[in-house]
Design an enzyme around this catalytic site. Structure first.
Site, mmCIF file in Angstrom:
data_model
loop_
_atom_site.group_PDB
_atom_site.id
_atom_site.type_symbol
_atom_site.label_atom_id
_atom_site.label_comp_id
_atom_site.label_asym_id
_atom_site.label_seq_id
_atom_site.Cartn_x
_atom_site.Cartn_y
_atom_site.Cartn_z
ATOM 1 N N GLU A 198 0.802 -1.227 0.000
ATOM 2 C CA GLU A 198 0.000 0.000 0.000
ATOM 3 C C GLU A 198 0.835 1.278 0.000
ATOM 4 O O GLU A 198 0.423 2.296 -0.527
ATOM 5 C CB GLU A 198 -0.948 0.010 1.210
ATOM 6 C CG GLU A 198 -2.042 -1.035 1.101
ATOM 7 C CD GLU A 198 -3.027 -0.969 2.256
ATOM 8 O OE1 GLU A 198 -3.337 0.131 2.706
ATOM 9 O OE2 GLU A 198 -3.479 -2.049 2.693
ATOM 10 N N ASP A 212 -2.415 -4.512 3.325
ATOM 11 C CA ASP A 212 -2.490 -4.774 4.764
ATOM 12 C C ASP A 212 -3.467 -5.890 5.125
ATOM 13 O O ASP A 212 -4.425 -6.157 4.410
ATOM 14 C CB ASP A 212 -2.910 -3.499 5.503
ATOM 15 C CG ASP A 212 -1.862 -2.399 5.365
ATOM 16 O OD1 ASP A 212 -0.734 -2.716 4.920
ATOM 17 O OD2 ASP A 212 -2.190 -1.235 5.672
ATOM 18 N N ASP A 229 -6.069 -6.276 6.925
ATOM 19 C CA ASP A 229 -7.318 -5.865 7.575
ATOM 20 C C ASP A 229 -8.381 -5.699 6.497
ATOM 21 O O ASP A 229 -8.151 -5.981 5.324
ATOM 22 C CB ASP A 229 -7.125 -4.575 8.390
ATOM 23 C CG ASP A 229 -6.629 -3.407 7.536
ATOM 24 O OD1 ASP A 229 -6.691 -3.502 6.288
ATOM 25 O OD2 ASP A 229 -6.178 -2.399 8.105
ATOM 26 N N GLU A 246 -9.825 -3.137 5.063
ATOM 27 C CA GLU A 246 -9.520 -2.221 3.958
ATOM 28 C C GLU A 246 -8.454 -2.826 3.052
ATOM 29 O O GLU A 246 -8.529 -2.707 1.826
ATOM 30 C CB GLU A 246 -9.072 -0.863 4.494
ATOM 31 C CG GLU A 246 -10.117 -0.118 5.310
ATOM 32 C CD GLU A 246 -11.368 0.258 4.531
ATOM 33 O OE1 GLU A 246 -11.268 0.569 3.322
ATOM 34 O OE2 GLU A 246 -12.462 0.239 5.135
ATOM 35 N N TYR A 266 5.474 2.425 10.585
ATOM 36 C CA TYR A 266 4.279 3.083 10.084
ATOM 37 C C TYR A 266 3.508 3.827 11.178
ATOM 38 O O TYR A 266 3.361 3.317 12.279
ATOM 39 C CB TYR A 266 3.375 2.043 9.432
ATOM 40 C CG TYR A 266 2.353 2.658 8.533
ATOM 41 C CD1 TYR A 266 2.772 3.467 7.495
ATOM 42 C CD2 TYR A 266 1.015 2.460 8.738
ATOM 43 C CE1 TYR A 266 1.851 4.064 6.681
ATOM 44 C CE2 TYR A 266 0.082 3.042 7.922
ATOM 45 C CZ TYR A 266 0.513 3.856 6.897
ATOM 46 O OH TYR A 266 -0.402 4.454 6.088
ATOM 47 N N ARG A 291 0.306 5.073 11.137
ATOM 48 C CA ARG A 291 -1.152 4.931 11.297
ATOM 49 C C ARG A 291 -1.451 3.503 11.713
ATOM 50 O O ARG A 291 -1.581 2.604 10.881
ATOM 51 C CB ARG A 291 -1.860 5.279 9.989
ATOM 52 C CG ARG A 291 -1.766 6.765 9.651
ATOM 53 C CD ARG A 291 -2.603 7.149 8.468
ATOM 54 N NE ARG A 291 -1.899 6.925 7.211
ATOM 55 C CZ ARG A 291 -1.224 7.859 6.557
ATOM 56 N NH1 ARG A 291 -1.153 9.089 7.039
ATOM 57 N NH2 ARG A 291 -0.623 7.581 5.428
ATOM 58 N N HIS A 321 -0.614 -3.414 11.475
ATOM 59 C CA HIS A 321 0.783 -2.977 11.558
ATOM 60 C C HIS A 321 1.323 -3.197 12.956
ATOM 61 O O HIS A 321 0.605 -3.564 13.861
ATOM 62 C CB HIS A 321 0.879 -1.482 11.211
ATOM 63 C CG HIS A 321 0.328 -1.141 9.872
ATOM 64 N ND1 HIS A 321 -0.949 -0.652 9.715
ATOM 65 C CD2 HIS A 321 0.861 -1.243 8.643
ATOM 66 C CE1 HIS A 321 -1.177 -0.463 8.432
ATOM 67 N NE2 HIS A 321 -0.096 -0.808 7.757
#
Length: 777
Positions: free
Chosen positions: A9, A82, A84, A86, A285, A287, A330
């Site tokens: 991403e 990632d 998850d 999303e 990362y 976020r 993450h």
DNA sequence: CAGTGAGCGAGCTTCCGCTTGACTT
């Protein structure tokens, strides 16, 4: 050409991973989502099982084209977005948009960026989890339906360009309700009584406090009188061990909170600085909702601690997240290389990095061991007791490098060292002091404490906290402001040598710095939404729909059936509200104008909150007056509203001309000799400012104006070098020109200026900035 | 820059979550 294409991403992640994998791998980034619902319309076909109409946004066409080309030539495409909801959707969108073939596509996941983790992932590929993708589609579509159906209702019923949404509207609600709680709060007072003793012939002092505060002045004086001639004896000493543990490593939310408290960064500032650190490879990362540290990081921290502090300080451990709805794709936010306790970079970058380094290392350190001592001091003449508390740090542990801060501004902490005392010891009284105390209302939210609250409610995600905070401010629902405190008197009694003396102290209370306040439009929109869309404004709405998204992800529920169950009644409410509800301007009638007898009311007008005398339907036009900054439709009283109509008022005569004060489109001002002088609402009030002060304000402005002109030229009076907010610039015929960094504004000649003017491209010269009418009112 | 608040109508506004750069003043 590489045989393998890996898509992640983030571009920074891509370049790191590319180094771990061999020449056979090319690693690229999708830059987040590559497709979304069309922005221009609803983008959902309600009648076709809510089928979403996805488009590739303009700023993504380039990325998509490149990925398409690379994927055509690759033998295998590894979708490594990632782990998850999303991320799964991103993988699926890539699969669809790039036209990938099942046989040559592999989905892999890893939640730490280490060579081992990635190689392990490559050995364990799987297929795209379509249930998880559907859970994301349901989330996306629900948010779009809520946002795009409610917002237009607000345009009709309150004001154009407003917005509502599952996350932002609840954020506003929190602030509105806190403000109302504060408005309704009644402070109560009591007296805090402290006993000050002298031990050891005046050398050592001992501070103690009466067990309970005393409610009234009378009771306080009674108590002090009772102390006349009393003896004070140590009657008990209790020592208790206690400990403090380190806080877990940073997540986005806790980093924002600590950076706000310790470094006074705004939420947006913290994220921008963290982004730079991440792109420079200095931190992981930024976020994330996970407190997890990789094995490598835990070992690295251990080594740092052993080397710098010794074995007694090392306590390697993994933390478990307690956050509602955390997806943990993450790691926690930590330094990439824990050996570096400092970095190069801007001052802000260094400070944020240092904070992250300390928090990470501290999280792997031992508890601090404390000893708390409580001493009771008997008073011979009464049953009340003084209590002295002390705290001794027996072993510092993690406190060696990191102390977590808190939001509550408690008056005093008990971390005092006590002198050695024995039971039965008699103490000499120096004095007793009784000070009036006031109870405090709940604190207003800061940006960071609002994020904390949203996270607790499971509303919003690490990537949206900062944007949400800025949206509610941009819409004008919420203002981040400083407020001056007000002075209040508090009584203070001193009892010394058996004599009571009284003093009246002044203290400042209610001062606020960078706190969030609801605006009038925020209050009105919030009340409107709660009365019509109660379910969505409920603090548990997100948690409830999240449960349903989980059911979809597990394959137990069909996504569009879930959406349908929500949408049918919701849409009916939207239609009903559109048809039946009144336009809402937050009108409040405060009383009657004593002069005309007409009603005095406050409401939202075309240009914001205002007061009005007379009805709009009257034959005679009503009188209008804008509210001042800090005044609110909800709380303004009759007298203050009426006073607004005394403006503009003449203050006095200066230089043979009248000075008047008023409030205009740009706030309060003074007018003198046809010139306007702005006055700052925080410093002066147009209703009360006097002549002396007004002359001072005018004088200040005049000298400022004189200093503004750095240079002027005989050759052409229209060319000037002026000193502005962003430094020196050239002003010529209503246009401004930037001075190149290579030139010194002090030594510019007339020719230099002419050259700069002529060299500035015409397109830039003539262009006026497009002002978006967003923040009015 | 400065005391407005009328009315008409066209065209536009808006969500949440993933990601980074562009953009001047």
């Amino acid at each position: 050409m590489a045989e393998n294409l890996v898509i992640v991403e983030s571009p920074a992640k891509a370049s790191t991973i590319e180094k771990f994998l061999g020449k056979d791998y090319i690693v690229k980034s999708s830059y987040g989502h590559i497709r979304d619902l069309d922005k221009k319309n609803l983008g959902i076909d309600i009648l076709q099982e809510y089928s979403p109409q996805y488009i590739i946004p303009e700023d993504k066409t380039k990325v998509v084209a490149e990925l398409k080309k690379l994927s055509k030539n690759a033998k295998t495409v590894w979708l490594a977005s990632d782990e998850d909801r999303e991320g799964e959707a991103i993988a699926w969108h890539l699969f669809e948009v790039l036209g990938l073939k099942q046989e040559k596509t592999k989905r892999i996941v890893f939640n730490e960026i280490t060579k081992n983790a990635i190689l392990n992932a490559i050995n364990k590929p799987r297929d795209i989890d379509i249930n998880l993708v559907n859970a994301q589609q349901a989330r996306r579509i629900l948010d779009r339906l809520v946002g795009f159906e409610i917002s237009p209702v607000l345009w009709k019923k309150v004001r154009p360009s407003l917005s509502a949404g599952r996350v932002q509207s609840v954020a506003v609600r929190l602030i509105v309700e806190r403000e109302r709680e504060i408005n309704a709060f009644k402070s109560t007072t009591s007296f805090k009584v402290s006993g000050h003793f002298i031990i050891d012939e005046k050398k050592v002092k001992l501070l103690s406090e009466l067990e309970n505060k005393i409610d009234t002045k009378e009771l306080t004086l009674n108590f002090l009188k009772k102390c006349t001639g009393a003896k004070y004896t140590v009657s008990g000493i209790i020592t208790k061990p206690s400990k403090k543990s380190a806080a877990p490593p940073f997540t986005t939310s806790t980093l924002q909170q600590e950076a706000s408290r310790k470094l006074s960064f705004s939420v947006a500032q913290t994220m921008a600085i963290a982004q730079r650190l991440y792109e420079a490879g200095k931190i992981t990362y930024m976020r994330t909702d996970s407190v997890n540290l990789s094995e490598t990081a835990i070992n690295a921290a251990k080594n740092v601690i052993l080397k710098s502090f010794g074995e007694k300080y090392s306590y390697p451990r993994q933390y478990k997240t307690k956050t509602k709805g955390a997806q943990e794709a993450h790691e926690a936010i930590r330094p990439t290389y824990l050996d570096n306790s400092e970095i190069e970079g801007s001052n802000q970058e260094q400070r944020l990095y240092e904070l992250i380094w300390k928090r990470t290392v501290a999280s792997q350190m031992t508890d601090a061991i404390l000893e708390k001592t409580t001493v009771a001091i008997d008073i011979s003449t009464t049953v009340e007791k003084f209590i002295a508390t002390g705290e001794v740090l027996k072993f510092d542990g993690f406190l060696k490098i990191y102390i977590e801060s808190t939001d509550d501004e408690s008056e005093d902490n008990n971390e005092r060292l006590l002198p050695p005392l024995t039971i039965g010891q008699e103490l000499t009284l120096d004095y007793i002091r009784a000070t009036q105390r006031f109870t405090h209302h709940a604190p207003r939210y800061t940006e960071a404490s609002l994020v904390k609250k949203l996270e607790e409610l499971g509303i919003g995600r690490p990537s949206t906290y900062a944007p949400t905070i800025s949206t509610v401010q941009q819409r004008g629902y919420v203002l981040k402001e400083d407020r001056e405190g007000i002075e209040r008197v508090c009584q203070d009694f001193l009892f010394k040598n058996d004599v009571i003396s009284e003093k009246v102290l002044k203290e400042n209370t209610g001062a606020e710095k960078a706190k969030l306040f609801p605006s009038d439009i925020g209050l009105i929109v919030n009340d409107f939404l709660i009365s019509h869309f109660k379910e969505i404004l409920d603090y548990n709405f997100t948690a409830n729909v999240e449960k349903e998204f989980d059911e979809i992800a597990m394959g137990n529920v069909v996504w569009y059936k879930m959406i349908d169950k929500f949408y049918k009644p919701f849409h009916e409410t939207v239609q009903e509200t559109t048809e039946k509800s009144e336009r809402n301007v937050g009108e409040r009638i405060l009383g009657k104008d004593p002069v005309s007898g007409k009603p005095l009311l406050v409401r939202i007008g075309r240009f914001g909150p205002m007061a009005q005398i007379g009805e709009s339907t009257d034959e005679e036009k009503p009188r209008f007056a804008g509210l001042l900054k800090g005044q609110s439709i909800e709380t303004i009283n009759f007298e203050d509203a009426l006073a607004l109509f005394s403006l503009p008022r003449v203050i006095g005569i200066f230089e043979n001309t009248a000075i008047s004060a008023g409030v205009g489109r740009f706030g309060p001002y003074l007018k003198h000799d046809n010139k306007y002088y702005s006055i700052k609402p925080s410093e002066d009030n147009p209703l009360t400012i006097n002549l002396e002060r007004a002359v001072e304000v005018i004088g200040l402005k005049r000298t400022e104006q004189e200093n503004k002109v750095l240079k002027s030229f005989k050759e052409d009076s229209e060319i000037m070098v002026l000193n502005g907010r962003f430094g020196a610039y050239i002003h010529y015929k209503k246009n401004n020109f930037k001075i190149p960094k290579t030139k010194n504004p002090e030594t510019l000649t007339f020719e230099d200026c002419k050259e700069i003017i002529s060299k500035t491209p015409a397109s830039v010269k003539g262009k006026k900035p497009v002002r978006r009418k967003k923040n009015s009112a």
